[in-house]
Design a protein around this motif. Structure first.
Motif, mmCIF file in Angstrom:
data_model
loop_
_atom_site.group_PDB
_atom_site.id
_atom_site.type_symbol
_atom_site.label_atom_id
_atom_site.label_comp_id
_atom_site.label_asym_id
_atom_site.label_seq_id
_atom_site.Cartn_x
_atom_site.Cartn_y
_atom_site.Cartn_z
ATOM 1 N N ILE A 96 -3.466 -12.580 -10.147
ATOM 2 C CA ILE A 96 -2.488 -11.479 -10.187
ATOM 3 C C ILE A 96 -3.225 -10.137 -10.087
ATOM 4 C CG2 ILE A 96 -0.886 -10.242 -11.731
ATOM 5 C CD1 ILE A 96 0.538 -12.684 -11.011
ATOM 6 N N VAL A 97 -4.302 -10.016 -10.869
ATOM 7 C CA VAL A 97 -5.001 -8.725 -11.012
ATOM 8 C C VAL A 97 -6.494 -8.996 -11.178
ATOM 9 C CG1 VAL A 97 -4.546 -8.729 -13.523
ATOM 10 C CG2 VAL A 97 -5.085 -6.574 -12.375
ATOM 11 N N SER A 98 -7.306 -8.087 -10.641
ATOM 12 C CA SER A 98 -8.764 -8.255 -10.745
ATOM 13 C C SER A 98 -9.223 -7.960 -12.175
ATOM 14 C CB SER A 98 -9.473 -7.323 -9.771
ATOM 15 O OG SER A 98 -9.304 -5.983 -10.179
ATOM 16 N N ASP A 99 -10.353 -8.567 -12.545
ATOM 17 C CA ASP A 99 -10.976 -8.235 -13.840
ATOM 18 C C ASP A 99 -11.171 -6.730 -13.962
ATOM 19 O OD1 ASP A 99 -11.268 -10.800 -14.845
ATOM 20 O OD2 ASP A 99 -13.280 -11.075 -14.000
ATOM 21 N N GLY A 100 -11.606 -6.110 -12.850
ATOM 22 C CA GLY A 100 -11.921 -4.679 -12.862
ATOM 23 C C GLY A 100 -10.751 -3.829 -13.292
ATOM 24 N N ASP A 117 0.843 -1.214 0.000
ATOM 25 C CA ASP A 117 0.000 0.000 0.000
ATOM 26 C C ASP A 117 0.870 1.254 0.000
ATOM 27 O OD1 ASP A 117 -2.164 -1.622 0.040
ATOM 28 O OD2 ASP A 117 -2.862 -1.081 2.039
ATOM 29 N N GLU A 118 1.906 1.226 0.830
ATOM 30 C CA GLU A 118 2.823 2.378 0.915
ATOM 31 C C GLU A 118 3.502 2.604 -0.443
ATOM 32 O OE1 GLU A 118 5.349 2.615 4.618
ATOM 33 O OE2 GLU A 118 6.890 2.413 3.067
ATOM 34 N N ALA A 119 3.909 1.515 -1.073
ATOM 35 C CA ALA A 119 4.580 1.614 -2.373
ATOM 36 C C ALA A 119 3.650 2.234 -3.426
ATOM 37 C CB ALA A 119 5.050 0.241 -2.835
ATOM 38 N N PHE A 120 2.367 1.881 -3.369
ATOM 39 C CA PHE A 120 1.434 2.339 -4.409
ATOM 40 C C PHE A 120 1.092 3.828 -4.303
ATOM 41 C CE2 PHE A 120 -0.912 -1.545 -6.317
ATOM 42 C CZ PHE A 120 0.270 -2.260 -6.373
ATOM 43 N N GLU A 121 1.314 4.417 -3.144
ATOM 44 C CA GLU A 121 0.924 5.823 -2.944
ATOM 45 C C GLU A 121 1.652 6.732 -3.927
ATOM 46 O OE1 GLU A 121 1.340 6.892 1.180
ATOM 47 O OE2 GLU A 121 -0.104 5.332 1.722
ATOM 48 N N THR A 147 -2.958 -9.297 -4.533
ATOM 49 C CA THR A 147 -3.602 -9.161 -5.858
ATOM 50 C C THR A 147 -3.889 -7.688 -6.135
ATOM 51 O OG1 THR A 147 -4.623 -11.337 -5.653
ATOM 52 C CG2 THR A 147 -5.658 -9.804 -7.211
ATOM 53 N N ILE A 148 -3.690 -7.264 -7.386
ATOM 54 C CA ILE A 148 -3.907 -5.854 -7.733
ATOM 55 C C ILE A 148 -5.397 -5.648 -8.005
ATOM 56 C CG2 ILE A 148 -3.099 -3.908 -9.135
ATOM 57 C CD1 ILE A 148 -0.867 -5.671 -7.694
ATOM 58 N N THR A 149 -6.020 -4.814 -7.181
ATOM 59 C CA THR A 149 -7.461 -4.565 -7.262
ATOM 60 C C THR A 149 -7.709 -3.077 -7.531
ATOM 61 O OG1 THR A 149 -7.535 -4.098 -4.902
ATOM 62 C CG2 THR A 149 -7.958 -6.391 -5.577
ATOM 63 N N GLU A 150 -8.967 -2.756 -7.799
ATOM 64 C CA GLU A 150 -9.323 -1.341 -7.990
ATOM 65 C C GLU A 150 -9.016 -0.523 -6.728
ATOM 66 O OE1 GLU A 150 -12.022 -3.800 -9.206
ATOM 67 O OE2 GLU A 150 -13.228 -2.442 -10.429
ATOM 68 N N GLU A 151 -9.244 -1.129 -5.554
ATOM 69 C CA GLU A 151 -8.964 -0.425 -4.289
ATOM 70 C C GLU A 151 -7.472 -0.098 -4.197
ATOM 71 O OE1 GLU A 151 -10.730 -3.402 -4.393
ATOM 72 O OE2 GLU A 151 -12.611 -2.259 -4.373
ATOM 73 N N LYS A 152 -6.636 -1.046 -4.611
ATOM 74 C CA LYS A 152 -5.174 -0.816 -4.565
ATOM 75 C C LYS A 152 -4.783 0.273 -5.563
ATOM 76 C CE LYS A 152 -3.745 -4.499 -2.040
ATOM 77 N NZ LYS A 152 -2.798 -4.534 -0.958
ATOM 78 N N MET A 153 -5.366 0.191 -6.764
ATOM 79 C CA MET A 153 -5.015 1.188 -7.794
ATOM 80 C C MET A 153 -5.487 2.589 -7.390
ATOM 81 S SD MET A 153 -3.187 -0.293 -10.073
ATOM 82 C CE MET A 153 -3.095 0.970 -11.344
ATOM 83 N N LEU A 164 -4.995 3.954 -4.699
ATOM 84 C CA LEU A 164 -3.926 4.570 -3.896
ATOM 85 C C LEU A 164 -2.926 5.319 -4.781
ATOM 86 C CD1 LEU A 164 -3.108 1.496 -1.590
ATOM 87 C CD2 LEU A 164 -4.341 3.573 -0.916
ATOM 88 N N THR A 165 -2.948 5.036 -6.070
ATOM 89 C CA THR A 165 -1.928 5.578 -6.975
ATOM 90 C C THR A 165 -2.333 6.952 -7.499
ATOM 91 O OG1 THR A 165 -2.893 4.694 -9.026
ATOM 92 C CG2 THR A 165 -1.471 3.199 -7.768
ATOM 93 N N ASN A 166 -1.434 7.557 -8.248
ATOM 94 C CA ASN A 166 -1.682 8.854 -8.873
ATOM 95 C C ASN A 166 -2.371 8.613 -10.227
ATOM 96 O OD1 ASN A 166 -1.511 11.568 -9.594
ATOM 97 N ND2 ASN A 166 0.580 11.339 -10.406
ATOM 98 N N GLN A 167 -3.591 8.028 -10.158
ATOM 99 C CA GLN A 167 -4.284 7.605 -11.391
ATOM 100 C C GLN A 167 -3.331 6.792 -12.257
ATOM 101 O OE1 GLN A 167 -5.826 11.557 -12.683
ATOM 102 N NE2 GLN A 167 -7.846 10.686 -12.218
ATOM 103 N N GLY A 168 -2.644 5.872 -11.572
ATOM 104 C CA GLY A 168 -1.566 5.116 -12.218
ATOM 105 C C GLY A 168 -2.068 4.132 -13.260
ATOM 106 N N LYS A 169 -1.162 3.795 -14.143
ATOM 107 C CA LYS A 169 -1.438 2.786 -15.169
ATOM 108 C C LYS A 169 -0.992 1.417 -14.658
ATOM 109 C CE LYS A 169 -3.040 5.162 -18.710
ATOM 110 N NZ LYS A 169 -4.390 4.900 -19.223
ATOM 111 N N PHE A 170 -1.817 0.403 -14.919
ATOM 112 C CA PHE A 170 -1.476 -0.969 -14.571
ATOM 113 C C PHE A 170 -0.709 -1.613 -15.722
ATOM 114 C CE2 PHE A 170 -2.309 -5.481 -15.078
ATOM 115 C CZ PHE A 170 -1.841 -5.955 -13.865
ATOM 116 N N MET A 171 0.391 -2.266 -15.402
ATOM 117 C CA MET A 171 1.193 -2.924 -16.442
ATOM 118 C C MET A 171 1.423 -4.397 -16.086
ATOM 119 S SD MET A 171 4.034 0.038 -17.241
ATOM 120 C CE MET A 171 4.600 -0.677 -18.801
ATOM 121 N N HIS A 172 1.424 -5.242 -17.118
ATOM 122 C CA HIS A 172 1.784 -6.659 -16.957
ATOM 123 C C HIS A 172 2.267 -7.163 -18.313
ATOM 124 C CE1 HIS A 172 1.592 -10.977 -16.218
ATOM 125 N NE2 HIS A 172 1.630 -10.676 -14.935
#
Ligand code: CP
Length: 315
Positions: free
Chosen positions: A280-284, A224-228, A255-261, A263-271
């Motif tokens: 690994i990551v939610s459908d959402g 969580d701290e990392a995602f901020e 797992t990477i979820t919408e709640e986790k994302m 926390l980010t600066n409207q970050g982009k998810f990459m895989h």
């Protein structure tokens, strides 16, 4: 560039990214460069993206391509030196690489780790033997410890999507039911250490990557701290480096979820794909506009294009 096995083979990563973006804008500008040249694309392990993007890139540059899957199509390959070959392996890597070198001007090779012996995997014997015995430039299509074409495509994608000059990029471990290599994570960290980004690596305790790849990244066990404030979240599972190749955790809270994302600066998810949905990551997240995964996969073509082009110029 004589070989492409890691970021250390690249003189100027900014130029390589610019070359990839130029190829994306104008794919057939250098169609004459590979005329009458053949690229051998050799797989010791499965692939979708690498197989298709590398062929497409080579063809855009005017090359012929030959794809071969060892395991089913080729003879069983012996990779140890000095063995009495009276078991199941019919062909030694020395002859196989040398023969492929007779037919091809450039060779791409994919070879995953065996997980039997960390020192052996990290010595990259198969990749090095292909370079040694083929006598041709070799492009890593993912080796035991690195996936440089993927990392280049990732850097191209970050360059396209970044909203600030020096984005915060987070590499996060995520759960997975199978033992996976460290190659994508090692390689991503290695490239990000050379790029103009702030890199944070987060994983559960016990999942430290080899220090040579971590470099100057900040490392934390608090996801969580990392995602901020993160601009990019790069998710990947890897098995442990020490002890080698173990699964210590399948904790679904990573797992990477919408709640986790959120926390980010409207970050982009990459895989890098393939990815296990809802592990690994939610459908959402994966189905949202914040996912850059398909753009990353698309950029594999332009990463391969830039690398093969650079090698062809040196032939
Ligand atoms: N990301 C990647 O290398 O995909 P493939 O394993 O399908 O080639």
């Amino acid at each position: 560039m004589k070989q492409f096995t890691s970021v250390h083979d690249v003189k100027d990563i900014d130029k390589l990214v610019a070359d990839a973006l130029a190829a994306k804008a104008n794919p057939f500008a250098n169609k004459k460069l590979g005329e009458n040249k053949t690229m051998g694309i050799i797989f010791l392990n499965p692939s979708l993206r690498t197989r298709l993007s590398t062929q497409k890139a080579a063809r855009n540059l005017g090359m012929e391509t030959m794809v071969m899957n060892f395991g089913g199509e080729g003879w069983n390959l012996e990779t140890e030196d000095g063995v009495v070959m009276n078991g199941n392996n019919q062909e030694h890597i020395k002859e196989a690489a040398a023969v492929i070198g007779q037919y091809c001007d450039v060779i791409g090779i994919r070879s995953f780790p065996s997980f039997e012996d960390r020192e052996k995997d990290y010595q990259e014997k198969i990749l090095k033997d292909f370079i040694k015995y083929s006598g041709r430039p070799v492009v890593s299509l993912e080796s035991a410890t690195r996936h440089p074409l993927q990392s280049l495509a990732d850097l191209v994608t970050i360059t396209e999507l970044k909203k600030v000059e020096r984005p915060k990029v987070v590499l996060t471990w995520a759960p997975h039911p199978r033992r996976l290599p460290q190659a994508v994570s090692n390689s991503f960290a290695e490239w990000m250490n050379k790029a103009d980004v702030d890199l944070v690596i987060t994983h559960p305790e016990g999942y430290d990557l080899s220090p040579e790849f971590v470099g100057n990244a900040q490392v934390t066990n608090n996801q969580d701290e990392a995602f901020e404030g993160a601009d990019f979240v790069y998710a990947k599972n890897w098995s442990t480096y020490e002890p080698y190749g173990q699964i210590l955790s399948q904790d679904p809270s990573w797992t990477i979820t919408e709640e986790k994302m959120a926390l980010t600066n409207q970050g982009k998810f990459m895989h890098c794909l393939p990815v296990r949905r809802n592990v690994i990551v939610s459908d959402g997240v994966l189905d949202s506009d914040s996912s850059a995964a398909i753009q990353q996969a698309g950029n594999r073509e332009w990463a391969a294009h830039a690398v093969i082009q650079e090698i062809l110029r040196g032939l």
